[in-house]
Design a protein around this motif. Structure first.
Motif, short mmCIF file in Angstrom:
data_model
loop_
_atom_site.label_atom_id
_atom_site.label_comp_id
_atom_site.label_asym_id
_atom_site.label_seq_id
_atom_site.Cartn_x
_atom_site.Cartn_y
_atom_site.Cartn_z
N LYS A 15 1.37 -12.39 1.88
CA LYS A 15 1.20 -11.28 0.95
C LYS A 15 0.40 -11.70 -0.28
CE LYS A 15 4.80 -10.07 -1.42
NZ LYS A 15 6.09 -9.48 -1.81
N SER A 16 0.69 -12.88 -0.83
CA SER A 16 -0.04 -13.33 -2.01
C SER A 16 -1.51 -13.54 -1.71
CB SER A 16 0.59 -14.60 -2.57
OG SER A 16 0.56 -15.63 -1.59
N ASP A 17 -1.81 -14.11 -0.53
CA ASP A 17 -3.22 -14.31 -0.16
C ASP A 17 -3.92 -12.97 0.02
OD1 ASP A 17 -2.89 -17.02 -0.24
OD2 ASP A 17 -2.59 -17.26 1.91
N LEU A 18 -3.22 -12.03 0.65
CA LEU A 18 -3.83 -10.73 0.89
C LEU A 18 -4.13 -10.02 -0.42
CD1 LEU A 18 -4.69 -8.48 2.80
CD2 LEU A 18 -2.31 -7.70 2.85
N LYS A 19 -3.23 -10.14 -1.39
CA LYS A 19 -3.48 -9.49 -2.68
C LYS A 19 -4.72 -10.06 -3.34
CE LYS A 19 1.25 -8.11 -3.84
NZ LYS A 19 2.36 -8.27 -4.81
N PHE A 20 -4.87 -11.39 -3.32
CA PHE A 20 -6.03 -11.98 -3.97
C PHE A 20 -7.31 -11.67 -3.21
CE2 PHE A 20 -3.68 -14.59 -7.00
CZ PHE A 20 -4.58 -14.61 -8.05
N ILE A 21 -7.21 -11.61 -1.88
CA ILE A 21 -8.41 -11.27 -1.10
C ILE A 21 -8.87 -9.86 -1.44
CG2 ILE A 21 -9.28 -10.86 1.22
CD1 ILE A 21 -7.37 -13.08 2.17
N LEU A 22 -7.94 -8.91 -1.44
CA LEU A 22 -8.31 -7.54 -1.78
C LEU A 22 -8.78 -7.43 -3.23
CD1 LEU A 22 -5.40 -5.60 -0.01
CD2 LEU A 22 -7.79 -5.72 0.71
N LEU A 23 -8.15 -8.20 -4.09
CA LEU A 23 -8.51 -8.17 -5.50
C LEU A 23 -9.94 -8.63 -5.74
CD1 LEU A 23 -7.07 -7.58 -8.27
CD2 LEU A 23 -6.73 -10.05 -8.44
N PHE A 70 -0.91 0.39 -6.31
CA PHE A 70 0.19 0.98 -5.56
C PHE A 70 0.38 0.25 -4.23
CE2 PHE A 70 1.68 4.08 -2.37
CZ PHE A 70 2.92 4.36 -2.92
N LEU A 71 -0.70 -0.09 -3.58
CA LEU A 71 -0.60 -0.85 -2.33
C LEU A 71 0.11 -2.17 -2.56
CD1 LEU A 71 -1.25 -1.36 0.65
CD2 LEU A 71 -3.53 -2.15 -0.06
N PHE A 72 -0.21 -2.85 -3.65
CA PHE A 72 0.47 -4.11 -3.97
C PHE A 72 1.97 -3.86 -4.19
CE2 PHE A 72 -3.62 -6.02 -5.93
CZ PHE A 72 -4.13 -6.20 -4.65
N THR A 73 2.28 -2.71 -4.78
CA THR A 73 3.68 -2.41 -5.09
C THR A 73 4.52 -2.22 -3.83
OG1 THR A 73 2.98 -1.35 -7.14
CG2 THR A 73 5.20 -0.86 -6.36
N ILE A 74 3.94 -1.57 -2.82
CA ILE A 74 4.74 -1.25 -1.63
C ILE A 74 4.72 -2.37 -0.61
CG2 ILE A 74 4.39 1.21 -1.96
CD1 ILE A 74 2.29 1.17 0.20
N MET A 75 4.06 -3.48 -0.89
CA MET A 75 4.15 -4.64 -0.01
C MET A 75 5.48 -5.33 -0.27
SD MET A 75 0.35 -6.35 -0.21
CE MET A 75 -1.12 -5.49 0.34
N LYS A 76 6.40 -5.30 0.70
CA LYS A 76 7.74 -5.81 0.51
C LYS A 76 7.99 -7.13 1.24
CE LYS A 76 8.97 -2.36 -2.02
NZ LYS A 76 9.19 -2.54 -3.46
N THR A 77 7.32 -7.34 2.35
CA THR A 77 7.57 -8.56 3.13
C THR A 77 6.56 -9.63 2.73
OG1 THR A 77 6.14 -7.75 4.89
CG2 THR A 77 8.48 -7.28 5.07
N ASN A 78 6.93 -10.88 2.93
CA ASN A 78 6.04 -11.98 2.57
C ASN A 78 4.85 -12.06 3.51
OD1 ASN A 78 7.65 -12.78 0.42
ND2 ASN A 78 8.96 -14.01 1.75
N LYS A 79 4.99 -11.52 4.70
CA LYS A 79 3.90 -11.51 5.66
C LYS A 79 3.50 -10.06 5.95
CE LYS A 79 3.66 -16.00 6.67
NZ LYS A 79 2.43 -16.81 6.53
#
Length: 1690
Positions: free
Chosen positions: A1121-1129, A265-274
């Motif tokens: 955003k893409s880096d943050l997703k992989f870091i959290l993942l 859900f957190l990934f879903t609501i990330m709308k901006t690239n930064k």
């Protein structure tokens, strides 16, 4: 509050508006809406506009919580009413919204709750300075379904995500309540006048317009349901990471897990690239307040009530997640704000904390460091910092230890130690299940479930169908019938058929008797034959006598009842007799004499008399004649007829009416004494006479029919009663079937597990369901009740089972082996001669002992290597005497391990010992030396009046356990009672001893609990005691826990990982509340920690000020955003597999699924090869890789797999964390169980992103792991890895040789084209730079030596497993600065240079990994590629089935248009349909109703066909049905071929070795589709009732039926007038000849051609012209009679 005076109608109208406002605008649930509505109405509020005049305090005084009040104010802001000024309402609502803050969610402590007005104004002014601050005031709460004020809220409110954990049932209940309330309001509004109704409609219309849709209440309800469906993916909590105890691991270690739902859900609501990310830790409540300030939000959710003890919560600013489906362009200049809040045990911040060492707080701090450039530390108010500025982590002198061996006396507490239960809280209820415990010292208990089923075989005999069922049309066909079928048909059809009971032929007069004997000949055995024949004879005799009596009674009654008909006949013929006419003539003559004088008057009188005569007889001539002429005509002549009564029936002129009983007519004349036995009929009255006879015949005939019907009913009832009575009497003598009892047993096992901590100390025990079970179906010879008497495990997976009473009155021993999960062995081994035989087995010395109290036999023998019984020799124990006591029966016995003796209880519950080598039986006593008295012997018995009934012994034979009624006694080898356990008899179930790694345990099972004890040696033992040499010990600082965890996080995982996008440095803000701590002191201490790339800033602030927020406003760092997703993942590794009972058990989302796997294995059959594949596929489908799987299954990127192995505690996890930036757990002791997985994305030196699947495994060469377990670990990792890292020091020890040996043994265990394609990297640790060359030389020498020891150098493990590729890299000590360079070089030179693409996509890798894990677990050595192909085919098969029903236009297959021409009713119609236009009907569960005879078609089939052809009618039934069936069959076959092509596209066809698998699945698919199609097609055979085609399903069960009225319904062809009037043919469809109706006239209507006949022709209108017209009546001949005397006409 002031109550407005309102009329009931207006009040009800406004209440409806208030109800809608509370339910839809405020978002309250059903219960809350009801309560709020009732309270507001009590206070005089009936419409929403009245709420605008109330303040926050007034609502509070009304009894509402602040949560409810806040929602009402928020909803009022957007609520518009025509009776209220919009501008003023906005102003009032804004003021009230700013004024209100929900204090129950405040993070300030109770003594700081009150906020003064001046502070509030300062806060508001500060918030207005921020460009986002105004949004807090304008915030509108999202629409929700349920906001239960009595419970906590999970999620965001007020601009943040609000979780609505509401089920669909809850929604329906809310909607139901809302509709009911609305209907109640509407019912109350019946009396509203037209003006009020218009006002109400206007307000409702305006409210609906605010929602941008003009919807009625029903549409609004469905709109709410749509919103709910859009929010189904909203998680129940916003905790993304949390701590837990790994229940699936043997060690029960603390670990972290990912909340997949919340993270997605957190990934879903990330709308901006930064994304701007800030971390918070410290006091959780204060952190939440600070985080809300950072993201510019007011939150009414109490996160303190979140159901987790330790973890990370996320908060995100409201700007972008109000609508999850918002796809508008987002301005990246204003990135979203994300707050990560760490919650942990507050005791961690104290110096004297006693928090468990397994705490993962430092790892959570590291997660914040990895994701946040700024971390805010908000210390709790109770924090006290240590004034000591020394660094507690500075290097100090290592301590020394001294160990001394000492003799330790036994301690009973330690010798009998209780073990805590550590399993699930939902313990197994052993009292409700048939669990069995036996003294075999294994870790298993059995639960046998016996089932008995009766196999009934009904006798069936062949008979002619017409004989049984009375069907004449198939009189020559035979069929098989059982007794019930015969009885049913006979009772149904025979009473209706008199021929079954008595024939007209005298020879077969006893027809019933003969038929019944034929009927029952096969169902009667010899001993019952005479009785059955006697019953048959009685049935025949009863029918003969009662039917004869019934006939006699009917005949007698009939003769009496028809007499009135004969009397009526006699009275009728008297009016046409000669005698009657003579009286008439006399009357006429007398009248003439009286009127001679007046001729005219005479003539009148004669005319009148003529009229009188005419009226009497009605048959005289119509001509008016003179009276004399009439008299002449009335006189008798030769033309009068005379008939004798006895010859009347033979008269030529009288028709033959057989139903007239002439003898009864003659008897009537005789009974009435009529002298003249002749009947004289006056001339010209013959026709009347014949008519009278005809009427008599008709009356008698009608009466006969009525009487015959009554007689028929009585006769049928008589026959029915006779048959029913006969079958009731004969039932007990009939043998209809044979019954065979088939007994079966299913034995499942529970296993006891002893849990040891990282220091190898026993900490707890649990129980788990064993993955394998035993199933057996006994033969026909075992008809009685079977019992399981004993189970003995002779090894970890095999043993012997003794069953009683199988075969009957005997016992059988079965051998089982559950080691191979794919093929469990359970076979009959030996049959014993008595059902009282008993078995005892000693697994340590492989011995067996049997005793039989019935046969009085005892035998002793050996077990072979497999644990099966070998031949034994008899022992002479029964009737032997020892110390004056005989052994006549043996109650229980046990073999003492290593003692060469058998311990037994005799019939008196006395203990005896039999030494089988000396063949010596002795009674056991406890001996005491009493000095001068001598040795006293005391019998072994429990305290009180009890006696022993069960014997147990631990596996080393040092302790014997005896169980009595209320106590368990433990003895040593000298029969000293060393422990006594008392219990309540009614609460005790059973007890069990078992052994785990040379430790002995006793488990006692009670009704509601279990207790486990460890039994240790009770003798003195030698142990080591150690002493710390602290002469050079240096005192360390206690440190400051609030800051020390930052140091631990960096030290544990190394410096910042920038390759995966993590920040290169960290800004740590210490929020110094009210300047409580000395900033200089904090800075000085933190600098002493020497934490690289972390900068501490101490900020002083007051909790009511927003200085921290001002500081964070200056924070401008953002992360991709893409880096943050992989870091959290990749922060939390996933537990992939665990080791359990010598098996590598795969997990599902990190959770142990052993029970589910066991259920799959138990339900599968092991008798066929196909079941092996099915089991592997079922287990594979159970395996899942958590949140990683969603990405892996969808990505097409090249993914490399890197794994690491090595000895325990050698730094494997640490080095993987340094290389890949993962966060595998790191500790000096064992910290990894099984295999763990992490998924990362790294940037190489060129900035190219590369993805890696990183596998970490537990350490090898541990005493806690056996060779089989280590082989499975190595096999799994080497099969799937592109690079396997061997973490090793320079010394080649025997453990390394063992590892290579394990590699060699694993060769060939798994096969696959893509397996074992990786390379082996030997990472040699702790090698100084100057010694690298010597290290490589030593490595080369050892490898060559290892290769030289291999018999076949071409097939060594390097060539077979690692493609002959061996690489090596030396690494310096990890604390040296050069270690960072070694890590970077390792990545650049080896990790980033793996370019060979091995996996087609992530799906290919995922499926391969799942299959490998499953194969290793199941010990399956089949080809992995076969399983992959089967899984691929299986998925394609499922997709093809779905596409068959729900056709997708995206299918890229040619020929998707169906075109055909059809001729219906003489007209040609062209049909053209796209395949995707037709979606077939498919129900949940079963695809079709297979018991239905109607075709399973969707409405679309008919609609499209009718639209392009003709409407159906019965007139064109055959044409229409034939064309429709042709269209249906061709269309479905076309779709079938399209699905077949699609299946081919999805499955690789170029691999010849999988051709058979693909063909089998293709055949299975085609068979399934053919079955579906057959369920859709029509029969099209001829209807049984007419000539129309059958419209039932092809292959239906019942008779063919066209489902019409079977009437022709074509226009009538007989008469043109009928056709003009559209009269329809009423004949059966398919009749011969012309169509003929029933409504029109079809007669010829011409005059009859017989002379003087004026009737119309009654022949058909189109009869042949050669045929004369005939009316159908009888015509007189009219020719003069040829008799000379007679003058009459013929």
């Amino acid at each position: 509050m002031q109550q407005d005076i309102q009329t009931p109608a207006s009040q009800s109208q406004k209440s409806s508006s208030l109800l809608r406002f509370l339910f839809q605008n405020c978002g309250f649930d059903q219960n809350t809406t009801k309560k709020v509505l009732e309270q507001l109405q009590k206070d005089g509020v009936n419409e929403p506009s009245q709420l605008r005049s109330f303040s926050n305090k007034q609502l509070g005084d009304a009894g509402f919580t602040k949560d409810i009040a806040f929602k009402i104010f928020t909803a009022l802001f957007d609520y518009e009413d025509e009776d209220y000024d919009k501008h003023s309402s906005s102003q009032i609502n804004k003021e009230q919204t700013c004024q209100y803050q929900p204090q129950e969610n405040s993070i300030v402590q109770q003594n700081e709750m009150s906020i003064h007005n001046d502070e509030e104004e300062e806060k508001s002014s500060l918030m207005n300075d921020d460009h986002n601050a105004a949004q807090i005031i304008e915030l509108k709460e999202p629409e929700t379904f349920q906001i239960d004020t009595s419970t906590k809220h999970n999620g965001y409110n007020n601009g943040n995500y609000t979780n609505n954990d509401t089920s669909q049932n809850g929604i329906e209940e809310e909607i139901k309540y809302n509709v009911q309330q609305t209907h109640q309001v509407q019912n109350q509004n019946d009396s509203i006048n037209d003006e009020e109704i218009q006002q109400k409609q206007s307000r409702e219309s305006q409210q609906v317009n605010n929602n941008q849709n003009q919807l009625n209440l029903h549409d609004q309800i469905f709109a709410l349901q749509d919103k709910k469906s859009n929010q189904e993916n909203i998680p129940t909590s916003n905790v993304i990471f949390e701590s837990c105890i790994d229940q699936g691991s043997e060690y029960k270690m603390f670990k972290m897990r990912t909340n997949n739902e919340a993270l997605q859900f957190l990934f879903t609501i990330m709308k901006t690239n930064k994304i701007r990310v800030v971390g918070f830790y410290g006091d959780f409540q204060l952190c939440v307040q600070a985080a809300l300030n950072f993201i510019d939000s007011i939150e009414d959710k109490d996160y303190q009530q979140e159901q987790f003890d330790e973890g990370i919560v996320f908060l995100m600013n409201k700007q972008f997640n109000v609508k999850l489906d918002n796809q508008e362009n987002i301005n990246d200049s204003q990135p979203q704000k994300l707050a990560l809040i760490l919650k942990t045990d507050p005791q961690l911040f104290k110096f004297d904390n006693e928090v468990d060492n397994n705490n993962l707080f430092s790892t959570y701090i590291r997660i914040l460091i990895d994701t946040c450039e700024t971390i805010v530390c908000v210390p709790p108010s109770s924090l006290i910092l240590n004034p000591d500025l020394r660094n507690p982590y500075e290097v100090h002198v290592n301590l020394g230890f001294q160990m001394q061996q000492v003799i330790v006396k036994p301690d009973e507490k330690m010798a009998f130690k209780p073990i805590q239960y550590g399993g699930s809280k939902n313990q197994i209820d052993y009292s409700d299940q048939n669990f069995c415990c036996y003294p075999d010292n294994s870790k298993f208990i059995a639960m046998p479930i016996f089932n008995s089923r009766q196999v009934e075989k009904y006798f069936q005999f062949s008979h002619f169908v017409n004989f049984i069922e009375g069907k004449k049309y198939n009189s020559y066909s035979k069929s098989l019938y059982n007794y019930n079928q015969i009885k049913e048909n006979v009772l149904l059809s025979w009473p209706q058929d008199p021929s079954r009971f008595q024939s007209q032929n005298v020879q077969f007069k006893r027809e019933l008797e003969q038929n019944l004997k034929i009927l029952l000949s096969g169902f009667v055995n010899a001993q019952n034959k005479d009785q059955v024949n006697e019953l048959i004879k009685k049935a025949q005799d009863r029918f003969t006598s009662e039917s004869l009596q019934l006939n006699q009674n009917f005949n007698s009654d009939f003769n009496k009842l028809v007499m009135p008909f004969y009397k009526e006949f006699y009275d009728s013929i008297g009016s046409i007799s000669c005698k009657h006419f003579q009286l008439v003539i006399k009357q006429i003559q007398e009248n003439l004499r009286m009127n001679k004088e007046d001729k005219e008057q005479n003539q009148v009188q004669l005319s009148e008399k003529k009229g009188f005569v005419s009226s009497l007889f009605g048959l005289f001539t119509n001509q008016k004649v003179q009276a004399n002429d009439q008299i002449i005509n009335l006189e008798c002549s030769l033309l009068c007829s005379s008939y004798q009564i006895q010859n009347l029936q033979y008269s030529y002129y009288i028709p033959r009416y057989d139903n007239i009983q002439w003898n009864i007519l003659e008897q009537f004349y005789t009974d009435n004494k009529i002298q003249d036995r002749r009947i004289n009929i006056h001339k010209h009255q013959d026709k009347a006479f014949v008519e009278f006879i005809k009427q008599l015949s008709q009356k008698i005939q009608n009466f006969q029919k009525e009487r015959l019907q009554d007689k028929r009913i009585l006769m049928t009832s008589l026959r029915q009663n006779i048959l029913e009575e006969f079958f009731a009497n004969v039932t007990d003598l009939i043998q209809t079937k044979t019954v065979t009892i088939i007994n079966s047993v299913k034995i499942s096992f529970q296993q006891f597990n002893i849990i040891r901590d990282s220091q190898h100390e026993i900490s707890e025990w649990n129980q788990a369901k064993l993955l394998s079970s035993l199933q057996m179906e006994f033969g026909k010879e075992s008809q009685g009740i079977i019992s399981l008497k004993q189970i003995f495990f002779t090894s970890d997976s095999s043993g012997l089972i003794l069953f009683g009473n199988t075969p009957e009155h005997k016992s059988s021993i079965y051998y089982f082996n559950i080691g191979n999960k794919m093929q469990v062995m359970f076979t009959h081994h030996l049959t014993l001669s008595s059902d009282e035989s008993n078995l005892v087995v000693d697994s340590s010395l492989k011995q067996w002992f049997t005793y039989d109290n019935k046969q009085r036999r005892t035998n002793l023998g050996k077990l072979d290597k497999l644990g099966k019984i070998e031949d034994g020799s008899p022992l002479n124990i029964y009737d032997q005497q020892a110390d004056g006591e005989l052994v006549t029966d043996i109650i229980d016995a046990i073999i003492i391990p290593f003692g060469n003796k058998i311990l037994l209880l005799n019939q008196n519950h006395s203990l005896f010992e039999y030494r089988y080598q000396q063949r010596n039986l002795t009674k056991i006593f406890k001996k005491y030396n009493k000095g001068g008295i001598g040795v006293i012997k005391e019998q072994i018995k429990p305290t009180g009046d009890e006696y022993y009934e069960k014997i147990f012994v631990i596996s080393d034979g040092k302790n014997i356990i005896l169980k009595a009624q209320t106590q368990i006694d433990i003895f040593d080898q000298n029969w000293n009672r060393v422990k006594k356990i008392e219990f309540e008899r009614q609460n005790f179930l059973f007890c069990k001893t078992f052994t785990d790694k040379n430790c002995h345990f006793l488990i006692i099972f009670y009704q509601d609990t279990q207790q486990c004890y460890q039994i240790q040696s009770l003798t003195a033992s030698k142990q080591f005691q150690y002493q710390i040499n602290n002469d050079n010990q240096v005192e360390k600082s206690k440190g400051n826990p609030i800051l020390d965890n930052v140091y631990q996080a960096i030290h544990k995982y190394g410096p910042h990982s920038t390759l995966n996008g993590c920040p290169s440095q960290t800004r740590l803000i210490f929020a110094n509340h009210e300047s409580k701590f000395d900033p200089h002191h904090l800075q000085q201490y933190f600098e002493s920690l020497r934490v690289n790339d972390v900068r501490l800033e101490v900020v002083s602030y007051n909790i009511n000020e927003y200085k921290v927020k001002k500081i964070l406003l200056d924070f401008r760092y953002s992360i991709d955003k893409s880096d943050l997703k992989f870091i959290l993942l990749s922060r939390i590794p996933l537990h992939l597999a665990t080791i359990e009972n010598s098996s590598l058990v795969p997990l599902r989302d990190g959770q142990n699924i052993s029970d589910k796997i066991a259920d799959s294995m138990i339900s599968s059959s092991s008798q066929f090869d196909e079941a092996q594949f099915d089991l592997l596929e079922r287990v594979t489908n159970l395996v899942r890789f958590g949140i990683y799987e969603d990405y892996l299954m969808s990505t097409t990127n090249d993914i490399k797999v890197v794994s690491i192995v090595g000895r325990q505690s050698s730094g494997k996890s640490y080095v993987m964390n340094r290389i890949f930036g993962t966060r595998f757990n790191v500790a000096a002791t064992r910290c990894t169980d099984g295999i763990w997985m992490s998924f990362v994305e790294l940037k190489d030196s060129l900035g190219i992103k590369r993805q890696f699947l990183v596998l970490d495994c537990e350490g090898l060469f541990s005493t806690r792991r056996n060779q089989i377990e280590e082989i499975k670990l190595c096999l799994t990792l080497s099969a799937i890895s592109d690079m396997m890292i061997l973490n090793q020091d320079l010394a080649f020890s025997r453990h390394l040789n063992q590892l290579f040996t394990n590699f060699s043994k694993s060769m060939g265990r798994i096969k696959g084209q893509k397996l074992f394609k990786g390379s082996l990297m030997m990472m040699i640790r702790d090698v100084p730079f100057k010694e690298q060359e010597q290290a490589f030389t030593e490595l080369q020498s050892n490898v060559l030596q290892l290769q030289g020891n291999t018999d076949n150098q071409e097939e060594n493990f390097l060539s077979h497993i690692f493609q002959g590729r061996l690489m090596a890299k030396t690494m310096v000590y990890f604390e040296q600065p050069e270690f960072n360079k070694d890590i970077k070089d390792f990545r650049d030179l080896y990790i980033f240079r793996m370019n060979d693409k091995r996996w087609v996509n992530g799906r290919d890798l995922t499926e391969s990994l799942k299959i490998v894990l499953t194969q290793v677990f199941l010990d399956d050595d089949t080809d992995t590629d076969i399983h992959k192909m089967r899984l691929s085919c299986d998925k394609s098969y499922s997709q093809s089935i779905q596409l068959f029903f729900k056709f997708d236009r995206k299918i890229e297959v040619e020929g998707q248009i169906y075109e055909q021409e059809f001729t219906i009713d003489g007209k040609v119609h062209k049909l053209q349909i796209q395949q995707n236009q037709m979606q077939l009907q498919q129900t949940d569960g079963d695809t079709f109703e297979f018991d239905n005879d109607n075709p399973q078609l969707s409405v679309e089939f008919f609609k499209i066909f009718i639209d392009q052809t003709l409407e159906y009618s019965q007139r064109i039934h055959n044409d229409w049905m034939n064309c429709f069936s042709q269209y249906l069959e061709e269309f479905m076959n076309q779709r079938r071929m399209i699905i077949k092509q699609y299946f081919h596209q999805q499955v690789l066809q170029d691999q010849e070795e999988f051709k058979e698998i693909i063909e089998n699945y293709e055949q299975k698919l085609m068979q399934q589709l053919d079955q579906f199609i057959l369920k859709m097609l029509y029969c099209r055979k001829t209807c049984k009732e007419c000539k129309r085609v059958c419209n039932l399903q092809l292959g239906h069960k019942n008779n063919c039926n066209c489902s019409t009225g079977h009437i022709c319904e074509d226009l009538c062809e007989v008469n043109p007038e009928c056709r003009e009037r559209n009269y329809l043919c009423t004949s059966v469809y398919g009749h011969l000849g012309k169509h003929q109706c029933n409504d029109g006239n079809h007669k010829c209507s011409s005059l009859c051609q017989v002379e003087n006949c004026k009737h119309l022709c009654q022949k058909e209108i189109d009869h042949s012209q050669e045929e004369p017209h005939q009316c159908g009546n009888k015509h007189q001949c009219q020719v003069i009679c040829q008799d000379e005397i007679c003058e009459r006409t013929c």
